[in-house]
Motif scaffolding. Structure first.
Motif, PDB file in Angstrom:
ATOM      1  N   UNK A 463       0.808  -1.227   0.000  1.00 21.96           N
ATOM      2  CA  UNK A 463       0.000   0.000   0.000  1.00 21.96           C
ATOM      3  C   UNK A 463       0.839   1.274   0.000  1.00 21.96           C
ATOM      4  N   UNK A 464       2.152   1.163   0.238  1.00 22.03           N
ATOM      5  CA  UNK A 464       3.006   2.353   0.212  1.00 22.03           C
ATOM      6  C   UNK A 464       2.987   2.998  -1.175  1.00 22.03           C
ATOM      7  N   UNK A 465       2.498   4.222  -1.250  1.00 24.56           N
ATOM      8  CA  UNK A 465       2.513   5.049  -2.464  1.00 24.56           C
ATOM      9  C   UNK A 465       1.519   4.623  -3.542  1.00 24.56           C
ATOM     10  N   UNK A 466       0.756   3.546  -3.318  1.00 25.40           N
ATOM     11  CA  UNK A 466      -0.294   3.201  -4.283  1.00 25.40           C
ATOM     12  C   UNK A 466      -1.531   4.044  -3.983  1.00 25.40           C
ATOM     13  N   UNK A 467      -2.205   4.525  -5.044  1.00 20.97           N
ATOM     14  CA  UNK A 467      -3.419   5.292  -4.798  1.00 20.97           C
ATOM     15  C   UNK A 467      -4.535   4.361  -4.317  1.00 20.97           C
ATOM     16  N   UNK A 468      -5.542   4.936  -3.667  1.00 18.59           N
ATOM     17  CA  UNK A 468      -6.592   4.133  -3.035  1.00 18.59           C
ATOM     18  C   UNK A 468      -7.418   3.390  -4.082  1.00 18.59           C
ATOM     19  N   UNK A 469      -7.635   3.980  -5.258  1.00 19.98           N
ATOM     20  CA  UNK A 469      -8.394   3.292  -6.306  1.00 19.98           C
ATOM     21  C   UNK A 469      -7.702   1.993  -6.707  1.00 19.98           C
ATOM     22  N   UNK A 470      -6.380   2.064  -6.906  1.00 19.46           N
ATOM     23  CA  UNK A 470      -5.620   0.857  -7.271  1.00 19.46           C
ATOM     24  C   UNK A 470      -5.648  -0.152  -6.129  1.00 19.46           C
ATOM     25  N   UNK A 471      -5.563   0.335  -4.896  1.00 20.00           N
ATOM     26  CA  UNK A 471      -5.625  -0.557  -3.738  1.00 20.00           C
ATOM     27  C   UNK A 471      -6.964  -1.289  -3.671  1.00 20.00           C
ATOM     28  N   UNK A 472      -8.046  -0.592  -3.964  1.00 27.10           N
ATOM     29  CA  UNK A 472      -9.368  -1.230  -3.948  1.00 27.10           C
ATOM     30  C   UNK A 472      -9.448  -2.349  -4.972  1.00 27.10           C
ATOM     31  N   UNK A 473      -8.877  -2.108  -6.170  1.00 25.04           N
ATOM     32  CA  UNK A 473      -8.870  -3.134  -7.216  1.00 25.04           C
ATOM     33  C   UNK A 473      -7.976  -4.306  -6.793  1.00 25.04           C
ATOM     34  N   UNK A 475      -7.359  -5.252  -3.767  1.00 27.97           N
ATOM     35  CA  UNK A 475      -8.101  -6.009  -2.744  1.00 27.97           C
ATOM     36  C   UNK A 475      -9.086  -6.981  -3.382  1.00 27.97           C
ATOM     37  N   UNK A 476      -9.847  -6.496  -4.371  1.00 24.91           N
ATOM     38  CA  UNK A 476     -10.821  -7.354  -5.052  1.00 24.91           C
ATOM     39  C   UNK A 476     -10.131  -8.545  -5.712  1.00 24.91           C
ATOM     40  N   UNK A 477      -8.967  -8.279  -6.329  1.00 25.82           N
ATOM     41  CA  UNK A 477      -8.205  -9.350  -6.975  1.00 25.82           C
ATOM     42  C   UNK A 477      -7.719 -10.367  -5.939  1.00 25.82           C
ATOM     43  N   UNK A 478      -7.191  -9.878  -4.818  1.00 20.16           N
ATOM     44  CA  UNK A 478      -6.628 -10.771  -3.802  1.00 20.16           C
ATOM     45  C   UNK A 478      -7.703 -11.569  -3.073  1.00 20.16           C
ATOM     46  N   UNK A 489       1.982  -5.561   6.032  1.00 20.14           N
ATOM     47  CA  UNK A 489       1.419  -4.226   5.837  1.00 20.14           C
ATOM     48  C   UNK A 489       1.121  -3.570   7.179  1.00 20.14           C
ATOM     49  N   UNK A 490       1.329  -2.252   7.218  1.00 22.82           N
ATOM     50  CA  UNK A 490       0.910  -1.467   8.381  1.00 22.82           C
ATOM     51  C   UNK A 490      -0.531  -0.981   8.192  1.00 22.82           C
ATOM     52  N   UNK A 491      -1.103  -1.275   7.014  1.00 26.84           N
ATOM     53  CA  UNK A 491      -2.476  -0.865   6.709  1.00 26.84           C
ATOM     54  C   UNK A 491      -3.437  -1.852   7.373  1.00 26.84           C
ATOM     55  N   UNK A 492      -4.031  -1.432   8.509  1.00 28.81           N
ATOM     56  CA  UNK A 492      -4.891  -2.333   9.291  1.00 28.81           C
ATOM     57  C   UNK A 492      -6.107  -2.781   8.499  1.00 28.81           C
ATOM     58  N   UNK A 493      -6.633  -1.887   7.655  1.00 29.24           N
ATOM     59  CA  UNK A 493      -7.791  -2.225   6.829  1.00 29.24           C
ATOM     60  C   UNK A 493      -7.450  -3.374   5.882  1.00 29.24           C
ATOM     61  N   UNK A 494      -6.275  -3.285   5.243  1.00 24.01           N
ATOM     62  CA  UNK A 494      -5.830  -4.300   4.289  1.00 24.01           C
ATOM     63  C   UNK A 494      -5.621  -5.643   4.989  1.00 24.01           C
ATOM     64  N   UNK A 495      -4.954  -5.627   6.144  1.00 22.99           N
ATOM     65  CA  UNK A 495      -4.706  -6.863   6.918  1.00 22.99           C
ATOM     66  C   UNK A 495      -6.029  -7.498   7.336  1.00 22.99           C
ATOM     67  N   UNK A 496      -6.949  -6.676   7.832  1.00 24.34           N
ATOM     68  CA  UNK A 496      -8.240  -7.200   8.299  1.00 24.34           C
ATOM     69  C   UNK A 496      -9.040  -7.834   7.162  1.00 24.34           C
ATOM     70  N   UNK A 497      -8.989  -7.217   5.985  1.00 25.45           N
ATOM     71  CA  UNK A 497      -9.813  -7.669   4.869  1.00 25.45           C
ATOM     72  C   UNK A 497      -9.254  -8.906   4.169  1.00 25.45           C
ATOM     73  N   UNK A 498      -7.914  -9.028   4.134  1.00 29.64           N
ATOM     74  CA  UNK A 498      -7.315 -10.037   3.264  1.00 29.64           C
ATOM     75  C   UNK A 498      -6.711 -11.233   3.979  1.00 29.64           C
TER      76      UNK A 498
END
Length: 622
Positions: A463-473, A475-478, A489-498
């Motif tokens: 998630x470092x330096x990636x825009x949120x739109x790309x991150x959302x896509x 996430x859907x792929x993963x 990841x330090x991104x708690x949302x990403x860890x929780x979701x994936x």
């Protein structure tokens, strides 16, 4: 009234206008997130507002005396040797006294007379609290060796150092570009509390959705040179953005349909150039501009084939790794299974990257061994970034992996077509990589990893330096990815979701396997802490009761009697103050004032509880 604003701001990059006639204003106490896809000019706008360089058009206006603190994505330390030289500003008297005081304490032979003089000066400037604040910030951001040369620091250490300096200086406006990069989760949660304490004015760019929700009260989106404002948190922004994009797509499609009809009329080149014809020609060009609006597929599309995976994937047997005296990983074993989705958690330096290097055979273990299955195909997205030559084109980066790529549905597409799916239009495909923004380079790096069709995907801080739109896509792929996933990841949302399992690195070499995501783990830890505190409280109460019962009742001393009387008055004062603050809280709608009042009431109630306990303790002897 805005303390920072812009007037007809315009700036271009690589012969392309990022924005023109842009109006942007910040009022005191605003906490604003700036979002938008990579390459739209978010970082450029932050630099202009921080007056890092002048705009090509318009100007930035600041209220007299306003101090801005700017945190860039990649801090520049040109001309500065050591951490000490950078942290303590020469023009700040308090900081210089604190620096001298700390250096004196570390010296072998302390000059007591000089120490006394420094102590008096710091006291006179009321700087002891400031000194403690500096220590807390440096400690939290893991900065301990002040004599270390800045040139020896890693990129992450440099970012934390720049953040520490900004927080120590306490500017009037905090302008932060990806402040959570290279921070562990505990430090991010600490930073959230610090930035929301008081009425700080904050403007930030961040991909971390939990961070945005916890910090910001307003989202501003920079899209194709225009600014859109959403009053609310990130979830509200997503809802309203989706509505706007849907309406924009409908309007653009309608304009394109009408344009086809008008194009026929224009091609006939009407001889008459009367008022009506001229108006229709002008309307045609307006329609042409509107037809350039978004299409339904204008977003990154991730869809790649996953290589076949055998029964043996990866086995880790009793691995241990040490660096000098420090044990990073000790006697750890795990057999990876199909469908594993594992998050790595732990403070910076606790061994997460070392573990990744061990399982990919980049680094040998000191003890134990790793067995990699014959069909296991790693895809490793590293923090370090994209390796490229100065004269290398974007399309060459992709073709160095493959000219053709097989997608999930079996289709074979060219490297150029894949780049288009990742929002790299033809003009960027044949442009130089060095001209891409930081986020675009990260997107290109991610594409290179995925196009190799891995069945064991390792993402180290994606998630470092990636825009949120790309991150959302992403996430859907993963979420539908069928291979094994390891996510750092330090991104708690990403860890929780994936993820549904954690490897927790405690820093002493022990790796704890936890079944659940980060939210589950944090909840359990907090519950255990509450239970521990409750048990300690009950033990203390029981002990005090036993002591009271076993001892003869004593009389209060003169000093204790005086304390008892003062406590009664103080308790009464606190109760009145809480009542006043509560009434004020119920009568205001200002969200900043509401937050401050709530914190004040909480602090007063804690003080009241403490005073009441002491009063009860003394009352037993009356």
């Amino acid at each position: 009234m805005s303390i920072i604003s812009t007037e007809q701001l315009g700036h271009s990059f690589n012969d392309r206008w990022l924005f023109k006639d842009l109006h942007f204003g910040l009022q005191k106490g605003d906490r604003v997130a700036l979002v938008g896809i990579n390459g739209t000019g978010k970082s450029t706008l932050l630099k202009l507002l921080a007056e890092e360089f002048p705009p090509q058009e318009g100007r930035v206006v600041k209220e007299r005396g306003i101090r801005t603190g700017y945190l860039p994505q990649e801090p520049d330390f040109t001309g500065i040797s050591t951490i000490n030289d950078f942290i303590y500003s020469s023009e700040n008297e308090q900081q210089q006294l604190i620096k001298e005081y700390e250096q004196l304490l570390e010296s072998k032979n302390i000059d007591t007379k000089k120490l006394e003089q420094l102590t008096d000066k710091i006291t006179a400037l009321d700087a002891w609290e400031y000194e403690q604040n500096i220590k807390t910030i440096l400690s939290r951001l893991q900065i301990t060796n002040f004599d270390q040369q800045i040139s020896t620091l890693s990129g992450g250490q440099k970012k934390r150092l720049a953040l520490a300096k900004l927080l120590i200086d306490e500017p009037d406006v905090y302008i932060l570009d990806e402040p959570t990069n290279h921070l562990d989760i505990e430090t991010i949660e600490w930073l959230e509390k610090l930035l929301t304490t008081g009425s700080k004015t904050v403007l930030l760019v961040s991909h971390d959705r939990y961070f945005l929700d916890n910090i910001c009260t307003q989202i501003r989106e920079l899209d194709k040179g225009k600014l859109y404002t959403y009053n609310g948190n990130y979830a509200y922004f997503l809802e309203k953005k989706a509505e706007r994009e849907y309406n924009d797509i409908l309007a653009a499609e309608k304009a394109r349909n009408l344009l086809r009809k008008e194009l026929e009329w224009m091609r006939r080149q009407p001889q008459a150039r009367g008022t009506k014809a001229k108006a229709r020609i002008d309307a045609f060009y307006d329609l042409e501009e509107k037809s350039k609006g978004p299409r339904a597929q204008d977003k990154v599309q991730l869809s790649v084939k996953v290589s076949r995976q055998g029964s043996k994937i990866l086995e880790v047997h009793n691995i241990t790794k040490r660096f000098n005296e420090k044990t990073v990983i000790e006697n750890f074993s795990y057999v990876f299974k199909k469908g594993d989705r594992i998050g790595l958690s732990g403070r910076n330096g606790s061994g997460k990257s070392t573990f990744l290097n061990l399982i990919t055979n980049t680094l040998p273990p000191d003890e134990g061994y790793v067995v990699i299955g014959e069909t296991t195909k790693f895809g490793y997205y590293k923090q370090g970034g994209l390796d490229f030559k100065e004269d290398e084109k974007v399309i060459d980066i992709v073709k160095s992996v493959a000219d053709y790529i097989q997608m999930a549905n079996g289709d074979i597409i060219t490297a150029s077509q894949l780049l288009t799916l990742f929002l790299f239009p033809p003009e960027k495909q044949h442009g130089l990589v060095k001209k891409l923004s930081g986020g675009e380079k990260k997107r290109l790096q991610l594409m290179r990893v995925l196009m190799a069709n891995p069945n064991f995907l390792i993402l180290d801080e994606p998630s470092n330096d990636l825009d949120i739109d790309t991150l959302n896509v992403l996430e859907d792929f993963l979420l539908s990815y069928s291979g094994v996933l390891i996510l750092v990841s330090h991104d708690r949302y990403l860890i929780d979701k994936l993820t549904d399992q954690l490897f927790i690195f405690d820093g002493s070499g022990k790796v704890i396997i936890y079944n659940g995501n980060y939210a589950d783990y944090k909840f359990e830890v907090e519950q255990k802490l509450k239970e521990q505190k409750e048990a300690e409280r009950k033990t203390k109460e029981s002990k005090n009761k036993q002591e009271t019962q076993s001892s003869t009742k004593k009389k209060l001393s003169y000093k204790e009697q005086r304390e008892f009387n003062e406590l009664e008055n103080k308790i009464s004062e606190l109760e009145n103050l809480i009542k006043e603050k509560t009434e004020e809280l119920n009568s205001t709608t200002d969200h900043i004032l509401l937050a401050n009042l709530a914190k004040d009431i909480e602090a007063l109630q804690e003080e009241l509880e403490e005073k009441s306990e002491r009063w009860l303790e003394l009352a037993e002897y009356i």
